[in-house]
Design an enzyme around this catalytic site. Sequence first.
Site, PDB file in Angstrom:
ATOM      1  N   ALA A 194      26.181  43.072  48.104  1.00 39.93           N
ATOM      2  CA  ALA A 194      26.145  43.841  49.446  1.00 39.93           C
ATOM      3  C   ALA A 194      24.474  44.052  49.463  1.00 39.93           C
ATOM      4  O   ALA A 194      23.700  44.070  48.726  1.00 39.93           O
ATOM      5  CB  ALA A 194      26.734  44.894  48.994  1.00 39.93           C
TER       6      ALA A 194
ATOM      7  N   GLY B 290      29.754  41.072  46.618  1.00 44.69           N
ATOM      8  CA  GLY B 290      30.346  40.869  48.059  1.00 44.69           C
ATOM      9  C   GLY B 290      30.343  39.216  48.249  1.00 44.69           C
ATOM     10  O   GLY B 290      31.188  38.880  48.863  1.00 44.69           O
TER      11      GLY B 290
ATOM     12  N   GLU C 161      33.166  37.859  46.578  1.00 48.40           N
ATOM     13  CA  GLU C 161      34.523  38.368  47.305  1.00 48.40           C
ATOM     14  C   GLU C 161      34.553  37.468  48.636  1.00 48.40           C
ATOM     15  O   GLU C 161      35.549  37.142  49.214  1.00 48.40           O
ATOM     16  CB  GLU C 161      34.344  39.896  47.606  1.00 48.40           C
TER      17      GLU C 161
ATOM     18  N   GLU D 253      29.858  45.202  40.303  1.00 48.09           N
ATOM     19  CA  GLU D 253      29.602  46.436  40.809  1.00 48.09           C
ATOM     20  C   GLU D 253      29.763  47.920  40.002  1.00 48.09           C
ATOM     21  O   GLU D 253      29.114  48.804  40.053  1.00 48.09           O
ATOM     22  CB  GLU D 253      30.730  46.826  41.850  1.00 48.09           C
TER      23      GLU D 253
END
Length: 712
Positions: free
Chosen positions: A69, A109, A112, A132
């Site tokens: 992210a 991210g 994901e 994370e």
Amino acid sequence: MTVHSPTPDLVRVERQGRVAVLTLDNPPLNAQSRALRRAIMAAIAAAEADPAVHALVLMGAGASFGAGADLGELVARELEDPSPRDLHRVVEGCSKPVIAALHGLVLGGALELALACHWRIATESTRLGLPEVSLGLLPGGGGTQRLPRLVGVARALDMMISGKPVAAETVRTWGLLDAVVAGDLKAAALDFAALGLSPIRVSARSVDPASLPEGGFAAVRATAAAGRGPTLGPSLIIDCVEAALTRPFEAGLDVEDAAFRRCLASPEADALLHLFFAERAAARIPGLTAKPRPVRTVGVIGAGTMGAGIATAFALAGMSVTVVEDNPAALERGLGQVRKNIEALVARGRLSPDQAADRIAAVAGSLDLGNLAAADLIVEAVFENRAVKEAVLARLGQIARPGAILATNTSTLDVDALAEASGRPADVVGLHFFSPAHVMRLLEVVRGARTAPDVLATAVGLARPLGKIAVVSGVCYGFIGNRMLEGYLREVDALVVEGVAPARIDRALEAFGMAMGPCRMMDMSGLDLGDRLMSEARAAGHIPADPSYRAMTPALVAAGRLGAKTGLGFYRHEGRRPVPDPVVDGIAAETAARLGLVRGPAPSDDEIVARCLLPLVNEAARILEEGIAARAGDVDVVWPAGYGFPAARGGPLHWADTLGAAAIVARLDDFAARLGNSHGGWTVAPLLKRLAESGGRFADLPATRFPEPAHA
Ligand code: NAI
């Protein structure tokens, strides 16, 4: 759902026959920002609407598919419009097959996003992970729901709780990847697209109930709670995975969403994100614009404990190293140690045997300093003795090529004096490594009064290839880390003299989160070494001459207790196990009687922690005010990376900000009143006092700009 116009800069779309290739291009690491999410959604919508497109390939430009992210946006809570969940709904819902073609790092991210694609292929060297937890968070973009559907509960939990990236081939065997490919990734992806696959949606699958780890969720919960690191993220990850097993997909996403927001609002995430940004900021020196000098060949002088570790670190960074000793046996031992250090990485799977042989071959030994004449950088790690070091630097000043950087690993000597001894002080800088030098992440870069800006820039820039974090310190006794350590150990010592058992002190500080209690740490590093350093510091006027100051360590040494290496110190050591030893309290009582010191009453754990750790804050305030450290964040980086301070508390000054300066000052004043202040240890630093009066925080202080180097 809103469809945004494509941002051509962030997603490049190219047509290859009936396939639309979407290349994410958000340098340097394709961090997933709001703008990137919008651009991907728009590009997918366009491809979906185009009847000539039959399949989509999603890949990344640059070195990696994506490293996660955009943390700046995360901190600013810019998570919506569109959210990752919106993006993934569009990707997964696409009516044409979407193939993720992965390379480099695929983290957070980015992974994901790949999980929301219908098919996934990767190059052999790709590494995939959900890190994370290391920021006090959890995968908040559907990762906790999709990953267990693909790889099962046990593996998903392991990946998310450890946060460690895993090699492509391994996750392929788990079912995360459909293929691992050699050669050109785009070509392989186009071949894959040509197979005429249909979309397969991970969200439509269910979690295999047989994939639970042994002992079920309860066992994982117990292990996660017993760990030393952050605890909220792991415990909520387990809740989310349990939801993946028991609830429909969308309901599971809701659980994940709530858990992610809870993490993001937690003090743990606040602390870990602070440290993440502080580490990056530490590498940027305010006001420093000089370009680094190139460093390819390195000389290391002294092949003792530090020299061998430093040589290992540079060899592993890909440089060629010459180690020089004045003692042939020590050289032999040191080179043997370098070999062992590197071979240990093969055993741990971090290097292939070929890579290890190559790195070992990059390290040469010599008994002649003259062999360092061509080196770009020379680091001395000889005995901690001013005359010995000055002689070495004077010699280096003569033999090193013009432009070579001369570095000293001294822990206690005056870097400016050593620099003058070289006759070319602009080339001299301190590189203070921590033991073991090839393992510990911290590198204190000590800036002398006359260190040239490009020498400083080079020293700081070395941290990246060395895999370390550099923090710049000005010249003072102990630099940043050890100077703060003094007040910590002063109180530990005093508490033992007062009658508190070493094991009790260690337990209280380990419960706070310190990696190792201070008594155990002192036993490991050797009480004789501590005692010798203290005598020297006393003689040089760096610590009080009063014999009641840090009286316990010399008393233990006088009783023949030198620490773990002799089996006796603050503890009795049975093998590697420290066992409380009542004899220590006898020595403490005797010491107190001899020096007229008061024993008892027994303090609470909270008082032990405050007495030992608030001196860190007070000293750090002086360090900042004197400009020894440029920023509060630099101090925060030093202690977790070098001294085992809990990262989940963000470093000593972040922790101080959570307590508030006024509360800290009140506590220091109270200690001064109750315990006496004859050594000045409880005198409140002026900066801390000002913060207390103004209600200010360390985090808001402006960075100090370094002065221009002094000229002769
Ligand atoms: P050590 O005693 O293990 O090694 C010193 C080595 O230097 C010996 O092998 C000796 O033969 C060699 N040597 C001495 N004079 C020499 C000369 N003129 N030319 C070539 N070689 C020479 O010492 P250690 O622990 O490795 O410390 C080295 C330096 O690193 C000291 O300045 C120390 O303060 C500093 N340091 C030590 C740390 C530690 O945890 N041991 C941590 C950080 C810094």
